[in-house]
Enzyme design. Structure first.
Site, PDB file in Angstrom:
ATOM      1  N   LYS A  64      30.034  -7.797  -4.966  1.00 37.85           N
ATOM      2  CA  LYS A  64      29.557  -6.578  -5.632  1.00 37.85           C
ATOM      3  C   LYS A  64      30.750  -5.628  -5.747  1.00 37.85           C
ATOM      4  O   LYS A  64      31.416  -5.344  -4.747  1.00 37.85           O
ATOM      5  CB  LYS A  64      28.436  -5.931  -4.819  1.00 37.85           C
ATOM      6  CG  LYS A  64      27.132  -6.730  -4.821  1.00 37.85           C
ATOM      7  CD  LYS A  64      26.049  -5.993  -4.065  1.00 37.85           C
ATOM      8  CE  LYS A  64      24.652  -6.470  -4.428  1.00 37.85           C
ATOM      9  NZ  LYS A  64      24.249  -7.738  -3.820  1.00 37.85           N
ATOM     10  N   LYS A  78      13.059 -11.726  -4.604  1.00 38.95           N
ATOM     11  CA  LYS A  78      13.148 -10.804  -3.473  1.00 38.95           C
ATOM     12  C   LYS A  78      12.097 -11.200  -2.435  1.00 38.95           C
ATOM     13  O   LYS A  78      10.893 -11.004  -2.650  1.00 38.95           O
ATOM     14  CB  LYS A  78      12.955  -9.371  -3.971  1.00 38.95           C
ATOM     15  CG  LYS A  78      14.116  -8.906  -4.845  1.00 38.95           C
ATOM     16  CD  LYS A  78      15.398  -8.845  -4.035  1.00 38.95           C
ATOM     17  CE  LYS A  78      16.632  -9.011  -4.866  1.00 38.95           C
ATOM     18  NZ  LYS A  78      17.856  -9.067  -4.063  1.00 38.95           N
TER      19      LYS A  78
END
Ligand code: MG
Length: 367
Positions: free
Chosen positions: A265, A165
């Site tokens: 997703k 991240k």
């Protein structure tokens, strides 16, 4: 067969690491997940789950899931749950947009279909291409040395794919990428996911600084056009995620040569039916995929495993096992990671049995 009743449950999912942080200072410490239970008039019951990554990641939020299902579910009672396309078409007519609201409903319908057909969902979604699927581990945003330490620990547990991240200050992000690559071995894959957090000049600084590092760059900027501009200035392999929310977006990206990999997703597309459509389009176009969801517990993890396992192996870039990040198990029978990999259940449907004592009482039931 008819849908007799739809129930909604709310579950808090705390994290083993205490907190999950990504770009621009965003974080979640307890995930708010929603489970949908669809009862039929023939005694078969299906389960689905949806869990947004907080309210500031995609245009989705946990209380919106439940409000949307309350809006939509009454129109579905009495319908045949096995007619997945018909119900998806109806959901789109009854409630415009809000794909995440429809995701858990659609997932529960696949669970019912699998139970009726006595087949695991992955086989209904195309088959079982492999024994198991490769997982990535998302590495929460922290100082560079701590992220390198976390990667080394998860690598020791068997993971070989790591999604860092980033999307913070470019200088710190460059240090994060370099520090983490240093603890990896050849064959490991590293993805630097900025989660839309960089402006173009910041993204340009990062891609120039790491141009000789073996790293993938994921969703550097907010819009597709900004990402495409960065893509055209780097030779690093390039992943799009947040902007890939429809088959139209995939076609646009493929037409522009805008990416090498996309993230599918389940809830971003509105459930397994639409995610399968997107997945199959990517296979036709030659685009590899991370097959996953925004977040979730055991039921989402099971659905991911089925979607990934029904995907040709060479197109499975990675998937993830969200149930290993959270401290609460909401169902038995969900995939359990082994050596950085997981496999879908061979039982009918999603192969999960909800822990009703964990789900508690429904927060809403259709009439
Ligand atoms: Mg991403």
């Amino acid at each position: 067969m008819k849908i007799a009743r739809i129930k909604v449950y709310q579950i808090d999912l705390p994290l083993h690491e205490g907190k999950y942080s990504w770009s621009e200072g965003k974080y979640v410490d307890v995930f708010d997940s929603t489970v949908v239970e669809i009862e039929t008039d023939e005694g078969v019951t299906g389960y689905g789950e949806v869990c947004p990554l907080g309210p500031a990641y995609l245009p989705a939020y946990a209380r919106g899931v439940r409000a949307g299902i309350e809006e939509l579910a009454p129109a579905l009672v009495g319908d045949d749950p096995r007619q997945l396309s018909v119900i998806n078409h109806k959901m789109d007519r009854e409630l415009k947009g809000h794909p995440y609201v429809k995701s858990a409903i659609d997932m529960a319908l696949w669970d019912i279909l699998g139970k009726v057909a006595r087949m695991p969902v992955c086989e209904l979604l195309g088959g079982r291409y492999s024994e198991d699927v490769q997982l990535y581990r998302a590495i929460s945003q922290r100082p560079a040395d701590e992220m390198a330490q976390n990667v080394a620990e998860y690598r020791a547990e068997g993971y070989r794919r790591f999604q860092l991240k980033v999307g913070g200050h470019p200088d710190e992000d460059i240090a994060r990428i370099v520090a983490v690559r240093d603890v990896l071995e050849p064959g490991d894959k590293l993805i630097a996911d900025a989660n839309t957090g960089w402006l173009m000049h910041e993204a340009m600084r990062v891609i120039n600084a790491v141009k000789d590092v073996d790293v993938y760059i994921e969703q550097p900027c907010s819009s597709y056009e900004e990402c495409l501009s960065i893509r055209r200035n780097t030779t690093l392999p390039f992943v799009l995620d947040e902007v890939i929310d429809s088959t139209g977006a995939i076609l646009q990206g493929a037409s522009d040569g805008g990416m090498d990999v996309v993230n599918i997703k389940i809830s971003k597309f509105g459930g397994l039916t639409r995610a399968k459509q997107a997945r199959d389009l990517c296979v036709s176009l030659g685009i590899a995929m991370t097959l996953e969801d925004s977040w979730g517990g055991d039921i989402v993890t099971a659905a991911i495993a089925h979607l990934a396992q029904g995907t040709p192996t060479e197109f499975q870039f990675t998937s993830t096992d969200f149930n290993s990040y959270v401290t609460t198990s909401i169902a038995e029978g969900a995939p359990q990671r082994s050596g950085g990999r997981m496999s879908a259940s061979a039982d009918p449907g999603l192969g999960i049995r909800p822990r009703m004592e964990v789900l508690g009482d429904p927060v809403w039931t259709s009439g």
